[in-house]
Motif scaffolding. Structure first.
Motif, PDB file in Angstrom:
ATOM      1  N   TYR A 294      43.992  25.648  30.942  1.00 13.20           N
ATOM      2  CA  TYR A 294      43.593  26.266  32.210  1.00 13.20           C
ATOM      3  C   TYR A 294      44.214  27.654  32.351  1.00 13.20           C
ATOM      4  CZ  TYR A 294      43.129  27.116  37.214  1.00 13.20           C
ATOM      5  OH  TYR A 294      42.835  27.682  38.435  1.00 13.20           O
ATOM      6  N   ILE A 295      45.498  27.768  32.067  1.00 11.89           N
ATOM      7  CA  ILE A 295      46.197  29.053  32.174  1.00 11.89           C
ATOM      8  C   ILE A 295      45.567  30.084  31.245  1.00 11.89           C
ATOM      9  CG2 ILE A 295      48.405  30.210  31.693  1.00 11.89           C
ATOM     10  CD1 ILE A 295      49.741  27.526  32.634  1.00 11.89           C
ATOM     11  N   HIS A 296      45.251  29.651  30.031  1.00 15.15           N
ATOM     12  CA  HIS A 296      44.635  30.568  29.064  1.00 15.15           C
ATOM     13  C   HIS A 296      43.266  31.052  29.542  1.00 15.15           C
ATOM     14  CE1 HIS A 296      43.415  32.310  25.262  1.00 15.15           C
ATOM     15  NE2 HIS A 296      42.351  31.520  25.238  1.00 15.15           N
ATOM     16  N   LYS A 297      42.451  30.134  30.044  1.00 13.62           N
ATOM     17  CA  LYS A 297      41.086  30.500  30.439  1.00 13.62           C
ATOM     18  C   LYS A 297      41.048  31.231  31.779  1.00 13.62           C
ATOM     19  CE  LYS A 297      38.665  26.943  27.788  1.00 13.62           C
ATOM     20  NZ  LYS A 297      37.723  25.807  27.826  1.00 13.62           N
ATOM     21  N   GLU A 298      41.856  30.784  32.726  1.00 13.24           N
ATOM     22  CA  GLU A 298      41.817  31.368  34.066  1.00 13.24           C
ATOM     23  C   GLU A 298      42.502  32.730  34.116  1.00 13.24           C
ATOM     24  OE1 GLU A 298      40.745  31.638  38.021  1.00 13.24           O
ATOM     25  OE2 GLU A 298      40.178  30.053  36.609  1.00 13.24           O
ATOM     26  N   PHE A 299      43.634  32.861  33.448  1.00 11.77           N
ATOM     27  CA  PHE A 299      44.426  34.092  33.533  1.00 11.77           C
ATOM     28  C   PHE A 299      44.302  34.969  32.290  1.00 11.77           C
ATOM     29  CE2 PHE A 299      47.321  31.057  35.991  1.00 11.77           C
ATOM     30  CZ  PHE A 299      46.741  31.371  37.206  1.00 11.77           C
ATOM     31  N   ARG A 300      43.650  34.450  31.236  1.00  5.19           N
ATOM     32  CA  ARG A 300      43.548  35.156  29.957  1.00  5.19           C
ATOM     33  C   ARG A 300      44.916  35.408  29.325  1.00  5.19           C
ATOM     34  NH1 ARG A 300      38.328  36.421  29.260  1.00  5.19           N
ATOM     35  NH2 ARG A 300      37.001  36.682  31.087  1.00  5.19           N
TER      36      ARG A 300
ATOM     37  N   ALA B 280      46.875  18.858  41.207  1.00  5.33           N
ATOM     38  CA  ALA B 280      45.781  18.591  42.140  1.00  5.33           C
ATOM     39  C   ALA B 280      45.458  19.798  43.012  1.00  5.33           C
ATOM     40  CB  ALA B 280      46.127  17.402  43.025  1.00  5.33           C
ATOM     41  N   PHE B 281      46.428  20.703  43.179  1.00  4.22           N
ATOM     42  CA  PHE B 281      46.235  21.845  44.071  1.00  4.22           C
ATOM     43  C   PHE B 281      46.218  23.180  43.337  1.00  4.22           C
ATOM     44  CE2 PHE B 281      48.967  18.769  46.555  1.00  4.22           C
ATOM     45  CZ  PHE B 281      47.888  18.143  47.173  1.00  4.22           C
ATOM     46  N   LEU B 282      46.388  23.165  42.019  1.00  7.26           N
ATOM     47  CA  LEU B 282      46.548  24.430  41.300  1.00  7.26           C
ATOM     48  C   LEU B 282      45.304  25.304  41.393  1.00  7.26           C
ATOM     49  CD1 LEU B 282      48.214  26.288  39.485  1.00  7.26           C
ATOM     50  CD2 LEU B 282      47.255  25.079  37.510  1.00  7.26           C
ATOM     51  N   ASP B 283      44.148  24.750  41.076  1.00  7.27           N
ATOM     52  CA  ASP B 283      42.940  25.576  41.039  1.00  7.27           C
ATOM     53  C   ASP B 283      42.602  26.145  42.415  1.00  7.27           C
ATOM     54  OD1 ASP B 283      40.656  26.598  39.445  1.00  7.27           O
ATOM     55  OD2 ASP B 283      39.478  25.395  40.837  1.00  7.27           O
ATOM     56  N   SER B 284      42.711  25.329  43.457  1.00  7.01           N
ATOM     57  CA  SER B 284      42.409  25.824  44.811  1.00  7.01           C
ATOM     58  C   SER B 284      43.414  26.892  45.232  1.00  7.01           C
ATOM     59  CB  SER B 284      42.403  24.672  45.816  1.00  7.01           C
ATOM     60  OG  SER B 284      43.661  24.027  45.864  1.00  7.01           O
ATOM     61  N   THR B 285      44.675  26.740  44.814  1.00  2.98           N
ATOM     62  CA  THR B 285      45.702  27.739  45.136  1.00  2.98           C
ATOM     63  C   THR B 285      45.421  29.050  44.411  1.00  2.98           C
ATOM     64  OG1 THR B 285      47.352  25.991  45.465  1.00  2.98           O
ATOM     65  CG2 THR B 285      48.178  28.219  45.130  1.00  2.98           C
ATOM     66  N   VAL B 286      45.045  28.955  43.157  1.00  2.00           N
ATOM     67  CA  VAL B 286      44.711  30.159  42.379  1.00  2.00           C
ATOM     68  C   VAL B 286      43.498  30.859  42.985  1.00  2.00           C
ATOM     69  CG1 VAL B 286      43.813  30.962  40.154  1.00  2.00           C
ATOM     70  CG2 VAL B 286      45.746  29.380  40.227  1.00  2.00           C
ATOM     71  N   LYS B 287      42.488  30.090  43.353  1.00  2.87           N
ATOM     72  CA  LYS B 287      41.279  30.682  43.942  1.00  2.87           C
ATOM     73  C   LYS B 287      41.610  31.363  45.277  1.00  2.87           C
ATOM     74  CE  LYS B 287      38.179  29.286  40.882  1.00  2.87           C
ATOM     75  NZ  LYS B 287      39.067  28.759  39.829  1.00  2.87           N
TER      76      LYS B 287
END
Length: 336
Positions: A127-133, A90-97
């Motif tokens: 998500y890891i693949h797309k966000e971090f390549r 629930a918090f991963l994307d906001s934390t990454v951003k």
């Protein structure tokens, strides 16, 4: 990457909750150094001074000569070869951003995230693949059945390490194996991960039924049908040979659906007893991944159209506000 895993890799853990805490405990049994990122400055200061996480599983005592904790995510990434992500979905994307981590495409990344990334209705590996390549052959998953609380008390537990590169999975399995942790490996990242997401939805269902007063006889039939739904869905998403009766699938489902440590079962029990979704979450003061997973799976299934009456019922109760009594009566008529 193979040369990294063949030597003594440096490991960093991202997350400050109970599962992250348990993972650091396991790794610190086998490593001379474990890098640990936590968001909360007060928790970091407490850990450095007292060797305990003040908010989660305070019973675990860490050797602070081994554990190096910081609020700098980039510092942990830069000083590690393997990154274990144990931030709630629930918090991963906001934390990454917020932190904008760099260099993750060059790391081996193991997900210990137990849910879907709600903003994209995506499982963590995608998500890891797309966000971090990060290449897929450098992405793995840490799966149960394993409760953090039992790791803390060093009760015999089992983990499955899944990665398309079995050498990476085997190396990580060695690093996490202890006298009380048994490990096995798998290539089935997508199946293992989707199953880990779905089991939280079914744990919520089990809790709802418990809150409504259904007994053990019904619960056994509910969970028997749940593993059938899991197989149906993971086969539709990624059809490879897998045995869903093994511990990474059925075992993880059972422990989450039946254990008193299961926050998803607890959350479902409260909903079954009449709490609102918001009220149950406020009372628990913890993240119930099954709440977010129910919506994510519902959205994913719009494409695959798999017959999933139990998962659909959980979605209807949590998001459409249909009465748990009505939904579970409908489900009961469909179970075999």
């Amino acid at each position: 990457m193979d040369e990294v895993m063949n030597g003594t890799p440096r490991i960093g853990v991202l997350g400050g909750g109970s599962w992250a805490t348990a993972i650091v405990k396991m790794l610190s049994n086998n490593m001379e150094r474990v890098n640990w990122w936590m968001r909360n400055e007060g928790s970091v200061a407490h850990l450095k001074k007292y060797g305990h996480n003040p908010k989660y599983i305070q019973s675990i005592a860490f050797d602070m000569d081994i554990v190096h904790v910081t609020t700098s995510m980039q510092e942990v990434i830069d000083s590690s070869d393997i990154i274990v992500i144990a931030i709630p979905s629930a918090f991963l994307d906001s934390t990454v951003k917020e932190h904008q981590p760099k260099g993750m495409d060059e790391k081996i990344v193991f997900s210990a995230i137990k849910g879907v990334i709600n903003e994209y209705d995506a499982i963590p590996a995608r998500y890891i693949h797309k966000e971090f390549r990060t290449p897929y052959d450098q992405i793995g998953i840490i799966a149960g059945p394993c409760h953090a609380e039992e790791v803390a008390s060093e009760k015999l537990s089992y983990l499955t390490l899944a990665c398309p590169n079995l050498d990476h999975a085997a190396a990580m399995a060695d690093l996490m194996r202890t006298r009380y942790i048994k490990t096995s490996i798998s290539e089935d990242v997508f199946g293992t991960e989707i199953s880990a997401v779905l089991k939280n939805v079914y744990a919520v269902a089990a809790g709802i039924c418990h809150g409504l007063g259904y007994g053990d006889n019904f619960q056994s039939v509910l969970i028997s049908n749940a593993i059938i739904e899991i197989k149906r869905f993971v086969d539709a998403i990624h059809e490879v040979h897998r045995d869903v009766k093994t511990s990474a699938y059925l075992g993880d489902l059972l422990v989450t659906a039946y254990s008193p440590f299961s926050r998803n079962r607890t959350f479902g029990t409260m909903v079954g007893k009449g709490y609102s979704v918001k009220g149950a979450m406020m009372e628990m003061n913890m993240v119930a991944e099954g709440y977010y997973a129910a919506k994510g799976i519902h959205e994913m299934n719009k494409k695959f159209m798999v017959d999933m009456p139990i998962a659909d019922a959980v979605y209807n109760i949590l998001y459409e506000r249909i009465s748990p009594v009505i939904e579970m009566r409908l489900v009961a008529d469909k179970l075999t």
